[in-house]
Scaffold this motif. Structure first.
Motif, short mmCIF file in Angstrom:
data_model
loop_
_atom_site.label_atom_id
_atom_site.label_comp_id
_atom_site.label_asym_id
_atom_site.label_seq_id
_atom_site.Cartn_x
_atom_site.Cartn_y
_atom_site.Cartn_z
N PHE A 248 -14.54 -14.50 -2.20
CA PHE A 248 -15.35 -14.00 -1.11
C PHE A 248 -16.65 -14.80 -1.02
O PHE A 248 -17.41 -14.85 -1.98
CB PHE A 248 -15.66 -12.51 -1.30
N GLY A 249 -16.91 -15.40 0.13
CA GLY A 249 -18.05 -16.28 0.29
C GLY A 249 -19.32 -15.62 0.80
O GLY A 249 -20.33 -16.28 0.97
N SER A 250 -19.27 -14.30 1.03
CA SER A 250 -20.47 -13.62 1.51
C SER A 250 -20.43 -12.16 1.05
O SER A 250 -19.38 -11.62 0.73
CB SER A 250 -20.57 -13.67 3.03
N LYS A 251 -21.60 -11.54 1.06
CA LYS A 251 -21.69 -10.12 0.71
C LYS A 251 -20.91 -9.28 1.73
O LYS A 251 -20.27 -8.30 1.36
CB LYS A 251 -23.15 -9.66 0.68
N THR A 252 -20.96 -9.68 2.99
CA THR A 252 -20.25 -8.95 4.04
C THR A 252 -18.75 -8.95 3.78
O THR A 252 -18.08 -7.92 3.90
CB THR A 252 -20.56 -9.55 5.42
N LYS A 253 -18.20 -10.10 3.38
CA LYS A 253 -16.76 -10.17 3.08
C LYS A 253 -16.43 -9.31 1.86
O LYS A 253 -15.39 -8.65 1.82
CB LYS A 253 -16.34 -11.62 2.86
N CYS A 254 -17.30 -9.31 0.88
CA CYS A 254 -17.10 -8.46 -0.30
C CYS A 254 -17.10 -6.99 0.11
O CYS A 254 -16.22 -6.22 -0.28
CB CYS A 254 -18.19 -8.69 -1.34
N ARG A 255 -18.09 -6.61 0.90
CA ARG A 255 -18.23 -5.21 1.33
C ARG A 255 -16.98 -4.76 2.09
O ARG A 255 -16.44 -3.68 1.83
CB ARG A 255 -19.47 -5.08 2.22
N LYS A 256 -16.50 -5.59 2.99
CA LYS A 256 -15.30 -5.23 3.77
C LYS A 256 -14.08 -5.09 2.86
O LYS A 256 -13.27 -4.18 3.03
CB LYS A 256 -15.04 -6.27 4.86
N ALA A 257 -13.94 -5.97 1.89
CA ALA A 257 -12.81 -5.90 0.97
C ALA A 257 -12.88 -4.66 0.10
O ALA A 257 -11.87 -4.00 -0.16
CB ALA A 257 -12.76 -7.16 0.10
N LEU A 258 -14.07 -4.30 -0.35
CA LEU A 258 -14.24 -3.12 -1.21
C LEU A 258 -13.91 -1.83 -0.48
O LEU A 258 -13.49 -0.85 -1.11
CB LEU A 258 -15.66 -3.07 -1.77
N LYS A 259 -14.05 -1.81 0.82
CA LYS A 259 -13.73 -0.61 1.59
C LYS A 259 -12.23 -0.29 1.56
O LYS A 259 -11.83 0.82 1.85
CB LYS A 259 -14.23 -0.74 3.03
N ARG A 260 -11.42 -1.26 1.17
CA ARG A 260 -9.96 -1.06 1.09
C ARG A 260 -9.50 -0.71 -0.32
O ARG A 260 -8.31 -0.55 -0.57
CB ARG A 260 -9.24 -2.31 1.58
N VAL A 261 -10.45 -0.62 -1.25
CA VAL A 261 -10.12 -0.37 -2.65
C VAL A 261 -10.51 1.07 -2.99
O VAL A 261 -11.60 1.52 -2.64
CB VAL A 261 -10.89 -1.35 -3.58
N HIS A 262 -9.62 1.76 -3.70
CA HIS A 262 -9.88 3.16 -4.06
C HIS A 262 -9.95 3.26 -5.58
O HIS A 262 -8.92 3.21 -6.26
CB HIS A 262 -8.77 4.06 -3.51
N VAL A 263 -11.20 3.37 -6.09
CA VAL A 263 -11.42 3.49 -7.53
C VAL A 263 -12.38 4.64 -7.78
O VAL A 263 -13.23 4.95 -6.95
CB VAL A 263 -11.99 2.19 -8.15
N ASN A 264 -12.24 5.25 -8.95
CA ASN A 264 -13.21 6.25 -9.37
C ASN A 264 -14.36 5.50 -10.03
O ASN A 264 -14.14 4.70 -10.95
CB ASN A 264 -12.56 7.24 -10.34
N ILE A 265 -15.55 5.73 -9.59
CA ILE A 265 -16.71 4.97 -10.06
C ILE A 265 -16.97 5.22 -11.55
O ILE A 265 -17.30 4.29 -12.28
CB ILE A 265 -17.95 5.28 -9.18
N HIS A 266 -16.79 6.44 -12.01
CA HIS A 266 -16.94 6.73 -13.45
C HIS A 266 -15.95 5.89 -14.26
O HIS A 266 -16.32 5.26 -15.26
CB HIS A 266 -16.69 8.22 -13.73
#
Length: 105
Positions: A37-55
């Motif tokens: 991922f070459g930008s924070k925006t691309k990272c942010r968009k990709a993370l929205k498709r990932v389902h993880v428990n933060i703990h």
């Protein structure tokens, strides 16, 4: 009067760091995203498709284990509520935690 920051919030803040592009890329890699991922925006968009428990994300990283990803929000919600592993919504600011957070109610 400000309330003391919950431990989970402090742990995530300590893990994530200052919020540089490298911090975002490290987070993407830690949750199993292999694309460059070459930008924070691309990272942010990709993370929205990932389902993880933060703990569990933080525990896995701290212990050198792979992060468990749930197939969908429903599975994440059921697990998080059952285990009592909920990130306090009132501490959510813009940034990576907002990209990872899901509505589970």
């Amino acid at each position: 009067m400000t309330k003391k920051k919950p431990a989970i919030v402090k742990r995530f803040d300590d893990y994530f760091g200052a919020g540089t592009l490298e911090d975002w890329q490290r987070l993407c890699g830690d949750v199993g995203l292999s694309e460059d991922f070459g930008s924070k925006t691309k990272c942010r968009k990709a993370l929205k498709r990932v389902h993880v428990n933060i703990h569990d994300l933080l525990s896995a990283i701290e212990n050198g284990h792979a992060v468990h990803r749930f197939r969908n929000v429903r599975e994440l919600a059921e697990y998080s509520v059952r285990e009592g592993k909920i990130y306090p919504k009132r501490w959510v600011k813009d940034g990576p935690i907002k990209a990872l957070l899901r509505c589970i109610a």
